[in-house]
Design an enzyme around this catalytic site. Structure first.
Site, PDB file in Angstrom:
ATOM      1  N   LYS A  33      -9.913   4.036  -1.583  1.00  0.00           N
ATOM      2  CA  LYS A  33      -8.997   3.981  -0.445  1.00  0.00           C
ATOM      3  C   LYS A  33      -7.773   3.104  -0.741  1.00  0.00           C
ATOM      4  O   LYS A  33      -6.634   3.508  -0.486  1.00  0.00           O
ATOM      5  CB  LYS A  33      -9.733   3.430   0.781  1.00  0.00           C
ATOM      6  CG  LYS A  33      -8.834   3.096   1.958  1.00  0.00           C
ATOM      7  CD  LYS A  33      -9.608   2.470   3.088  1.00  0.00           C
ATOM      8  CE  LYS A  33     -10.031   1.060   2.814  1.00  0.00           C
ATOM      9  NZ  LYS A  33      -8.919   0.078   2.871  1.00  0.00           N
ATOM     10  N   THR A  34      -8.018   1.910  -1.248  1.00  0.00           N
ATOM     11  CA  THR A  34      -6.915   0.977  -1.484  1.00  0.00           C
ATOM     12  C   THR A  34      -5.942   1.526  -2.512  1.00  0.00           C
ATOM     13  O   THR A  34      -4.718   1.391  -2.385  1.00  0.00           O
ATOM     14  CB  THR A  34      -7.457  -0.387  -1.944  1.00  0.00           C
ATOM     15  OG1 THR A  34      -8.395  -0.861  -0.968  1.00  0.00           O
ATOM     16  CG2 THR A  34      -6.337  -1.397  -2.089  1.00  0.00           C
ATOM     17  N   ASP A 225      -3.729   0.751   7.591  1.00  0.00           N
ATOM     18  CA  ASP A 225      -5.004   0.644   6.874  1.00  0.00           C
ATOM     19  C   ASP A 225      -6.130   0.357   7.869  1.00  0.00           C
ATOM     20  O   ASP A 225      -5.894  -0.220   8.933  1.00  0.00           O
ATOM     21  CB  ASP A 225      -4.894  -0.490   5.847  1.00  0.00           C
ATOM     22  CG  ASP A 225      -6.070  -0.516   4.886  1.00  0.00           C
ATOM     23  OD1 ASP A 225      -6.792   0.499   4.787  1.00  0.00           O
ATOM     24  OD2 ASP A 225      -6.265  -1.553   4.224  1.00  0.00           O
ATOM     25  N   GLU A 226      -7.360   0.750   7.518  1.00  0.00           N
ATOM     26  CA  GLU A 226      -8.547   0.520   8.361  1.00  0.00           C
ATOM     27  C   GLU A 226      -8.278   0.976   9.799  1.00  0.00           C
ATOM     28  O   GLU A 226      -8.551   0.260  10.767  1.00  0.00           O
ATOM     29  CB  GLU A 226      -8.941  -0.963   8.340  1.00  0.00           C
ATOM     30  CG  GLU A 226      -9.244  -1.517   6.964  1.00  0.00           C
ATOM     31  CD  GLU A 226     -10.574  -1.034   6.376  1.00  0.00           C
ATOM     32  OE1 GLU A 226     -11.227  -0.176   7.011  1.00  0.00           O
ATOM     33  OE2 GLU A 226     -10.930  -1.498   5.279  1.00  0.00           O
TER      34      GLU A 226
END
Length: 759
Positions: A33-34, A225-226
């Site tokens: 993901k990152t 993000d998240e």
């Protein structure tokens, strides 16, 4: 193709290069993901977009810093003007330049938690409200909740549901506290943490032409993000900036609905589940290849999360090979569970050449750490408590232990200073300074000079009450065992009531830790195994405090090679070669507080999913048939989540965990020894191997100790079947010598031994 794009798999590459229009990246655990998020920002810059037109929102400053560093590696130094940071830091930056438009100075103060609590406390006092009913933490959390749901004070009073909730909770004047708090913050030119979002939304909403259009024009590309962890207010701000007529809607959200575990903080899973409703032209990319875990772990995770009805369907897979099956540890008690986990850690370190830092123990609640800390210390296994404090170093534990220390040693000055005004009893800092100064002047202990201290009339009266209370504790301690006096002190001192009145998450955790301490004291009292044939363990409060000093006074280990202990919530985003998920029982994992509705159970299942996907190679699940809770033995059923994993992924039979009568030993298909001590070298203290006892604790009925006589056949839950060889002593000091099959002779104090007479 650019070099950085060659580092991506096909679906990652598509997610990175599709930069225009609304995009959602569903990123399973360990799926990169990152990398996708940072490479996407780098690709936007490489495509000619000025960095200052990119807004990247994260949840931690650490994540933002790492993101910038990674982007710079890919795109070069032309990244410094990216607006990347947490929601609060980015919006605070904008508010500094625009605050005057909503009546705040540009150099407004940001209130931290203590500032906020202090103001709420002052308002409650000025309104002459009961501070127990209007608990400061509860009130502050409710103010926070109102702001995060975009409900200002005036709108709050018009909300019949909220007003009725306050009446039911016997806090009908909450709305007045909220209104006064809101007014005073503004009057002081101060914003609390929630205001940085709340006031930013108000800034955009109340200045559509001058401010809103300005930042809509600036932020051409927005990334979050998240995203599954966003709350109502955060998403409302995002929609303000992105979703409007004529917008290109260049928004990319990255997250995983299966890892949405922060509802208690206000996170709204519907934000990610319903994202497509707000953006009909949404392009969705699912990152389903897991680069972290082996296949048995990944497939078990898929099976568990498949039971949730509210989810975005995906199928995670791994190319790392099948790996080892998931181990199961089942124990009769929570103490036995922790010993077996420590035991197996030693075995794993030897067999699989793991370091301590490769291993994590994950639990549902902080209070579970106590037994695992004690067992790890007994084995000399270094550990650290991540995202929290070691059990005996937690404030609520140290506060209560100070009461117990003062009970057996009234001249313990540090203990007295710690609790003389806790809970608050009108002996403030000024009075304490006078008390300490007087003791120094008299060259005597503080306790001996308390009643003579030169303090005001009110303080003197309160000191007298404190002395009388402690004197009663001291007297009772001479006649009671450690658990009896500890429970009495907990109630009569007001400590138990103090924590019961705090219904916030933090308050409930503190109460849980206090009860875990009391459970540990009861376990100490009821641990009826002799130290050796000649020495019997005492059950006094002094003996208990001495025993835990062995835990609390050990030298600190500065090494980084430590086993990690943490709650499952704290483990999100981390990974370890070996993970132990402990306490996998109904009413613990899932929590008993989650059983009232389907949504809560589904969040617990997501939390379990997060727990098991932290493991790279080795995953162990453990449970105990019984454990102390609030001073009583509680008998547990295995968690429903165990039944949701196919047998093919487990080393051991799940169905047998529901029948502890068949075998209470560990279910290790590849383990030849229960304690591993014959194969492990090094400086550790192995515990005695416990024999199998084929009895369910529910069916066990201990007989009165006074009725135990020589020649009788008896049953003990830990040692099994035995015969009483002899008894000696009188009254509470009676001791029995018993020969247990397969164990040998034990001398047990009958006042505490739990034995069932069989003939």
């Amino acid at each position: 193709m650019s070099d950085y794009l060659s580092q991506l798999n096909d679906i990652q590459r598509k997610a990175v290069t599709t930069i225009n229009g609304p995009v959602m990246v569903i990123a399973g655990p360990g799926s990169g993901k990152t990398r996708v998020l940072t490479f996407r920002i780098a690709h936007i810059i490489q495509s000619g977009i000025p960095p200052y037109q990119i807004l990247a929102l994260t949840f931690t400053n650490k994540a933002a810093k790492e993101m910038k560093a990674r982007i710079e590696k890919v795109a070069g130094s032309n990244t410094k003007n990216i607006w990347a940071g947490t929601f609060h830091s980015i919006f605070a930056r904008i508010l500094r330049s625009e605050a005057e438009k909503i009546g705040y100075p540009s150099d407004f103060t940001i209130y931290d938690t203590d500032d906020s609590k202090s103001l709420v406390t002052t308002i409650i006092k000025e309104m002459h409200l009961n501070k127990e009913t209007y608990n400061v933490n509860v009130v502050r959390n409710r103010i926070s909740s109102a702001k995060c749901n975009l409900i200002p004070p005036k709108a709050y009073t018009q909300n019949e549901v909220l007003m009725e909730e306050d009446k039911t909770a016997r806090r009908p004047f909450f709305h007045k506290i909220y209104a006064e708090y809101y007014k005073r913050c503004k009057r002081a030119g101060a914003m609390d943490f929630d205001d940085l979002l709340f006031q930013f939304y108000f800034l955009l909403h109340s200045n559509p032409d001058e401010v809103l259009e300005k930042y809509r024009g600036r932020f051409k590309y927005v990334l979050v993000d998240e995203f599954q962890d966003t709350n109502f207010l955060q998403y409302a701000i995002i929609k303000k900036l992105v979703n409007y007529p004529g917008s290109q809607k260049n928004i990319c959200v990255v997250g995983d609905d299966a890892q949405s575990i922060y509802a208690f903080r206000g996170a709204t899973i519907d934000n990610i589940l319903d994202f497509e409703k707000d953006y009909p032209n949404l392009q969705t990319f699912k990152l389903e290849e897991n680069y972290r875990s082996t296949s048995h772990i990944v497939q078990a995770a898929n099976q568990v999360i498949g039971y949730n009805s509210k989810q975005l369907k995906k199928k995670i897979w791994s190319h790392k090979g099948a790996g080892q099956k998931i181990k199961l540890i089942r124990a009769m008690t929570d103490n036995e569970e922790s010993k077996r986990v420590a035991d197996f850690i030693l075995e794993q370190k030897t067999r699989n050449h793991l370091y301590n830092r490769d291993i994590a123990i994950l639990y549902r609640t902080n209070s579970q750490s106590r037994t695992f800390e004690e067992s790890l210390r007994n084995y000399n296994i270094p550990y650290k408590v991540f995202g929290g404090t070691s059990f005996y170093q937690r404030k609520e534990v140290k506060d209560f232990l100070a009461y117990l220390r003062l009970t057996i040693n009234p001249v313990d000055e540090e203990a007295l200073k710690r609790i003389i005004n806790f809970p608050r009893r009108g002996i403030g800092a000024s009075s304490l300074d006078k008390i300490l100064g007087h003791a120094t002047q008299m060259d005597a202990s503080v306790w001996d000079t308390l009643l003579e201290a030169p303090v005001g009339t009110a303080a003197k009266k309160n000191i007298s009450k404190f002395v009388n209370m402690m004197s009663v504790f001291m007297d009772k301690a001479l006649k009671s065992n450690a658990y009896e006096i500890a429970t009495y002190v907990a109630k009569q001192s007001g400590v138990l009531g103090h924590y019961k009145s705090d219904t916030t998450i933090e308050g409930m955790n503190r109460l849980e830790n206090l009860n875990a301490l009391l459970d540990g004291i009861k376990d100490f009292v009821e641990d009826d195994e002799a130290l050796d044939d000649a020495t019997m363990p005492e059950k006094t409060l002094a003996a208990y405090l001495q025993s835990i000093a062995l835990y609390t006074d050990l030298d600190n280990d500065d090494s980084d090679d430590k086993v990690t202990l943490m709650t499952t919530h704290a483990a999100k985003g981390l990974e370890f070669k070996s993970v132990f998920v402990v306490g996998v029982e109904e009413d613990l994992f899932p929590s008993f507080m989650a059983k009232s509705d389907r949504e809560s159970i589904e969040e617990e299942r997501r939390l379990f999913y997060v727990a098991i996907t932290r493991a790279e190679e080795f995953l162990t699940l453990s449970l105990a048939k019984s454990r102390y809770q609030y001073g009583k033995m509680r008998y547990n059923e295995p968690s429903r989540f165990l039944d949701e994993i196919d047998q093919q992924h487990l080393d051991g039979d799940v169905s047998s965990t529901r029948n502890f009568n068949s075998d209470s030993s560990m279910m290790f298909s590849n383990s030849s020894s229960g304690n591993g001590s014959s194969r492990v070298s090094g400086n550790f203290k192995p515990l005695k191997k416990t024999p199998v006892v084929n009895i369910d604790p529910k069916d066990f009925r201990p007989s009165p100790g006074s009725s135990i006589e020589a020649g009788q056949k008896v049953l003990h839950l830990r040692f099994g079947f035995g015969k009483v060889i002899a008894t000696d002593g009188k009254g509470d000091g009676r001791v029995a010598t018993i020969h247990f099959s397969g164990v040998g002779s034990k001398r047990l104090m009958l006042k505490f031994a739990k034995l069932q007479i069989l003939n």
